[in-house]
Design an enzyme around this catalytic site. Structure first.
Site, PDB file in Angstrom:
ATOM      1  N   GLY A  64      51.928  69.909  -0.035  1.00  0.00           N
ATOM      2  CA  GLY A  64      52.763  71.112   0.011  1.00  0.00           C
ATOM      3  C   GLY A  64      52.231  72.142   0.983  1.00  0.00           C
ATOM      4  N   CYS A  65      50.933  72.344   0.957  1.00  0.00           N
ATOM      5  CA  CYS A  65      50.312  73.338   1.834  1.00  0.00           C
ATOM      6  C   CYS A  65      50.403  72.905   3.294  1.00  0.00           C
ATOM      7  CB  CYS A  65      48.855  73.566   1.418  1.00  0.00           C
ATOM      8  SG  CYS A  65      48.735  74.221  -0.268  1.00  0.00           S
ATOM      9  N   THR A  66      50.322  71.608   3.531  1.00  0.00           N
ATOM     10  CA  THR A  66      50.469  71.090   4.885  1.00  0.00           C
ATOM     11  C   THR A  66      51.883  71.346   5.390  1.00  0.00           C
ATOM     12  OG1 THR A  66      48.781  69.400   4.554  1.00  0.00           O
ATOM     13  CG2 THR A  66      50.383  68.993   6.304  1.00  0.00           C
ATOM     14  N   ALA A 122      52.239  75.093   6.179  1.00  0.00           N
ATOM     15  CA  ALA A 122      51.497  75.465   7.394  1.00  0.00           C
ATOM     16  C   ALA A 122      52.193  74.924   8.638  1.00  0.00           C
ATOM     17  CB  ALA A 122      50.063  74.957   7.309  1.00  0.00           C
TER      18      ALA A 122
END
Length: 158
Positions: free
Chosen positions: A46-48, A51
């Site tokens: 999710g964070c990838t 970003a």
């Protein structure tokens, strides 16, 4: 849990190390708008996605006068690995002590798979040129958030 920021509040200043170990301060961006987003961990799906979405829209945001700073509890070495692996262009800073996250209301109790846990609350705070909060969004989704933010701020090219 720390109080959440509201539009009009003064955004708490911070100085945190970036992926190269250099200090990045919010006050160093005076005169430009800054999107400060808080995410739980580098190198997670999710964070990838989030970003990468910010990186893909960085030119549009920069053209509109916005800088983007991503804040996670990760150490600079992990942030550097994240940046290299995903070819990220956004500024990533680490807040291992979570003081900045707490000051922004981006760390505390949250629901995760139906359980209450303490952790990073995925949040985005837009700070104006004077260092005041323009908008504060909490519990945002990793996917689709950047597109929605751009649309809601009226920055989308039709």
């Amino acid at each position: 849990m720390s109080p959440r920021l509201e539009p009009g509040d003064v955004a708490p200043d911070f100085t945190l190390p970036d992926a190269d170990g250099n200090d990045v301060s919010l006050s160093g961006h005076r005169g430009r708008k800054v999107i400060v987003y808080f995410y739980p961990a580098a190198l997670t799906p999710g964070c990838t996605k989030q970003a990468c979405d910010f990186t893909d829209n960085l030119e549009l945001l920069a053209d509109q006068g916005y800088d983007v700073i991503g804040v996670s509890p990760d150490k600079p070495e992990k942030l550097a690995k994240f940046r290299e692996k995903e070819s990220l262009k956004v500024t990533l800073v680490g807040d291992p002590g979570k003081e900045t996250m707490e000051a922004y209301g981006a760390f505390g109790e949250k629901k995760l798979y139906g359980k209450t846990v303490t952790g990073v609350i995925r949040s985005t705070v837009v700070v104006d040129e004077e260092g005041k909060v323009e908008r504060a969004l909490y519990n945002v989704k990793a996917t689709g958030h950047v597109a929605k933010l751009i649309k809601d701020m009226g920055l989308a090219s039709e």
